[in-house]
Write a protein that holds these residues in place. Structure first.
Motif: not given
Length: 84
Positions: A29-35
């Motif tokens: 996910s986008y948030t996983g990528f940012v994390r």
């Protein structure tokens, strides 16, 4: 522009390029990528979706960090090729 916004500009560019992903069969996910970046740089980016909207809404000079990185990269390649 803050350093967090510059990092987010880079993260968004990588995300939208679809050149980085998860292992086959796994969804990132986008948030996983940012994390992943938060963990790597040991920082916390807040209000991800608000900042992403702000970055995409810029009309003037939409990619200052990426333009600077590209310019520096091309200069270094030219310098390497010319023996500097």
């Amino acid at each position: 522009m803050t350093k967090a916004n510059e990092l987010l500009e880079l993260i968004n560019s990588l995300w939208y390029s679809a050149k980085i992903g998860a292992d086959p069969g796994l969804e990132l996910s986008y948030t996983g990528f940012v994390r992943c970046f938060e963990e790597f740089f040991n920082i916390k980016l807040k209000k991800l979706f608000d900042k992403r909207s702000q970055l995409s809404a810029r009309k003037r000079n939409p990619t200052p960090l990426l333009d600077q990185l590209k310019s520096t990269y091309l200069k270094n390649i030219t310098d390497l090729n010319s023996g500097k």
